[in-house]
Scaffold this active site. Structure first.
Site, PDB file in Angstrom:
ATOM      1  N   ASN A   2      42.348 -18.615 -19.448  1.00 13.05           N
ATOM      2  CA  ASN A   2      43.285 -17.660 -18.852  1.00 13.05           C
ATOM      3  C   ASN A   2      44.598 -17.727 -19.621  1.00 13.05           C
ATOM      4  O   ASN A   2      44.989 -18.801 -20.077  1.00 13.05           O
ATOM      5  CB  ASN A   2      43.515 -18.002 -17.371  1.00 13.05           C
ATOM      6  CG  ASN A   2      44.214 -16.881 -16.624  1.00 13.05           C
ATOM      7  OD1 ASN A   2      43.739 -15.741 -16.641  1.00 13.05           O
ATOM      8  ND2 ASN A   2      45.338 -17.174 -16.001  1.00 13.05           N
ATOM      9  N   GLN A  36      35.629 -11.172  -9.538  1.00 14.09           N
ATOM     10  CA  GLN A  36      36.592 -10.632  -8.580  1.00 14.09           C
ATOM     11  C   GLN A  36      36.871  -9.161  -8.888  1.00 14.09           C
ATOM     12  O   GLN A  36      37.542  -8.488  -8.131  1.00 14.09           O
ATOM     13  CB  GLN A  36      37.923 -11.393  -8.691  1.00 14.09           C
ATOM     14  CG  GLN A  36      37.843 -12.874  -8.373  1.00 14.09           C
ATOM     15  CD  GLN A  36      39.155 -13.581  -8.709  1.00 14.09           C
ATOM     16  OE1 GLN A  36      39.332 -14.123  -9.785  1.00 14.09           O
ATOM     17  NE2 GLN A  36      40.090 -13.563  -7.772  1.00 14.09           N
ATOM     18  N   SER A  47      43.845 -16.009 -12.466  1.00 11.89           N
ATOM     19  CA  SER A  47      44.903 -16.993 -12.232  1.00 11.89           C
ATOM     20  C   SER A  47      44.547 -17.919 -11.075  1.00 11.89           C
ATOM     21  O   SER A  47      45.280 -18.850 -10.767  1.00 11.89           O
ATOM     22  CB  SER A  47      46.215 -16.278 -11.948  1.00 11.89           C
ATOM     23  OG  SER A  47      46.019 -15.355 -10.895  1.00 11.89           O
ATOM     24  N   HIS A  77      34.196  -8.675  -4.571  1.00  9.66           N
ATOM     25  CA  HIS A  77      35.084  -7.653  -3.994  1.00  9.66           C
ATOM     26  C   HIS A  77      34.461  -6.254  -4.062  1.00  9.66           C
ATOM     27  O   HIS A  77      35.160  -5.261  -3.939  1.00  9.66           O
ATOM     28  CB  HIS A  77      36.451  -7.662  -4.704  1.00  9.66           C
ATOM     29  CG  HIS A  77      37.239  -8.910  -4.456  1.00  9.66           C
ATOM     30  ND1 HIS A  77      38.190  -9.396  -5.333  1.00  9.66           N
ATOM     31  CD2 HIS A  77      37.219  -9.801  -3.424  1.00  9.66           C
ATOM     32  CE1 HIS A  77      38.715 -10.522  -4.855  1.00  9.66           C
ATOM     33  NE2 HIS A  77      38.136 -10.787  -3.706  1.00  9.66           N
ATOM     34  N   ASP A  96      35.328  -3.238 -11.280  1.00 10.16           N
ATOM     35  CA  ASP A  96      35.149  -2.198 -12.296  1.00 10.16           C
ATOM     36  C   ASP A  96      33.704  -2.008 -12.757  1.00 10.16           C
ATOM     37  O   ASP A  96      33.401  -1.057 -13.480  1.00 10.16           O
ATOM     38  CB  ASP A  96      36.053  -2.481 -13.512  1.00 10.16           C
ATOM     39  CG  ASP A  96      35.897  -3.907 -14.055  1.00 10.16           C
ATOM     40  OD1 ASP A  96      34.762  -4.429 -14.071  1.00 10.16           O
ATOM     41  OD2 ASP A  96      36.918  -4.493 -14.475  1.00 10.16           O
ATOM     42  N   ALA A 124      40.746 -10.328 -13.309  1.00 10.88           N
ATOM     43  CA  ALA A 124      41.329  -9.148 -13.955  1.00 10.88           C
ATOM     44  C   ALA A 124      41.553  -9.321 -15.457  1.00 10.88           C
ATOM     45  O   ALA A 124      41.430  -8.367 -16.222  1.00 10.88           O
ATOM     46  CB  ALA A 124      42.646  -8.800 -13.276  1.00 10.88           C
ATOM     47  N   CYS A 162      25.745  11.571   7.735  1.00  8.71           N
ATOM     48  CA  CYS A 162      26.413  11.796   9.029  1.00  8.71           C
ATOM     49  C   CYS A 162      27.781  12.454   8.900  1.00  8.71           C
ATOM     50  O   CYS A 162      28.458  12.679   9.899  1.00  8.71           O
ATOM     51  CB  CYS A 162      26.533  10.470   9.792  1.00  8.71           C
ATOM     52  SG  CYS A 162      27.853   9.399   9.173  1.00  8.71           S
TER      53      CYS A 162
HETATM   54 ZN   LIG Z   1      27.104   8.088   7.426  1.00 12.15          ZN
END
Ligand SMILES: [Zn+2]
Length: 265
Positions: free
Chosen positions: A228, A117, A208, A135, A120, A38, A170
């Site tokens: 950091n 991580q 961190s 992530h 964005d 971050a 769907c």
């Molecule tokens: Zn679907």
């Protein structure tokens, strides 16, 4: 300690940038992977939700706002809460000088890529090509029923009546393309583990290193640099610890390498 640079403003920055540049030059041939968290995106206006005082999780329970269970229970409420808390700073954010510097280091062949991580998408926006988003990211959505994956539709409070976005194939609710609490880690995480093992060195920027399983990655690195602002559990084993803002350090590192003719001007 400052060599011939004097002690004026920026002297410490130049000194640290030179040390990091030396490390890059020395370790590049054995493979350097960068791990970002971050802290690299705070200068792009995205708060570090975990840092003390940012406030978000003091008001909202992250396990509620970002969990698979709450998405499955009520997708519309999940999106309304997301739009009232963690999502808006991510929409329309632009890469900062640190993201741009890393893209140039990749082009110059000094780093193999970036494991992030962050959700964005700012590394790709800055031009980085080898990016593993462990992530996921908010630019994508996915359907848990049929497996559809696509670009996220525009989201905003004025569109609340259209929440949640629905799968074009769907019509099931589309989940943001990020890893929610209660979900398994995506294939990118296992690719990141393999890449970290392949590379001799890792540079951590703006993390961190306290959130598992991302915090396991530095354990795989034979050589480690940590940039950091706050101390991390890995500082004692790192070769270099640089507690400067990433958006100040990394352009300076690139400038130093450009002076040596190792990064194009
Ligand atoms: Zn679907």
């Amino acid at each position: 300690m400052m060599g011939g640079d004097g002690c004026g403003p920026g002297a410490g920055l130049r000194y640290e940038a030179r040390r990091v540049a030396d490390f890059l030059v020395e370790a590049a041939s054995d493979g350097i992977i960068v791990l970002t968290g971050a802290g690299i995106s705070t200068a792009s206006g995205i708060p570090d939700f975990r840092s003390p005082g940012s406030g978000l999780w003091e008001r909202i329970d992250p396990m509620e706002a970002m969990s698979l269970a709450s998405f499955e229970r009520d997708p519309a409420a999940f999106y309304r809460l997301a739009l009232a808390s963690w999502l808006p700073p991510l929409l329309g954010a632009q890469p900062n000088a640190a993201h741009l510097a890393l893209a140039r280091l990749e082009v110059a062949g000094l780093i193999r890529g970036v494991i992030t991580q962050n959700i964005d998408g700012l590394h790709q926006a800055a031009g980085s090509r080898a990016v593993l988003e462990i992530h996921g990211n908010v630019q994508h959505v996915e359907c848990r029923r049929c497996g559809y994956r696509g670009e996220a539709p525009p989201l905003g409070t004025e569109r609340e009546t259209e929440l949640p976005p629905l799968c074009p194939l769907c019509h099931a609710p589309l989940k943001p393309g990020i890893v929610l609490f209660g979900e398994q880690m995506p294939p990118a995480f296992y690719e990141a583990l393999a890449l970290a093992q392949e590379c001799a060195a890792m540079i951590v920027i703006g993390s961190s290193l306290q959130v598992a399983p991302a915090a396991y990655l530095p354990e795989l690195a034979r050589r480690l640099v940590v940039n950091n602002l706050q101390p991390t559990p890995f500082d004692t084993v790192a070769e270099l610890v640089v507690p400067l803002p990433a958006q100040e350090l990394w352009p300076e590192v690139v400038a130093e390498l450009a002076e040596r003719g190792l990064v194009s001007q």
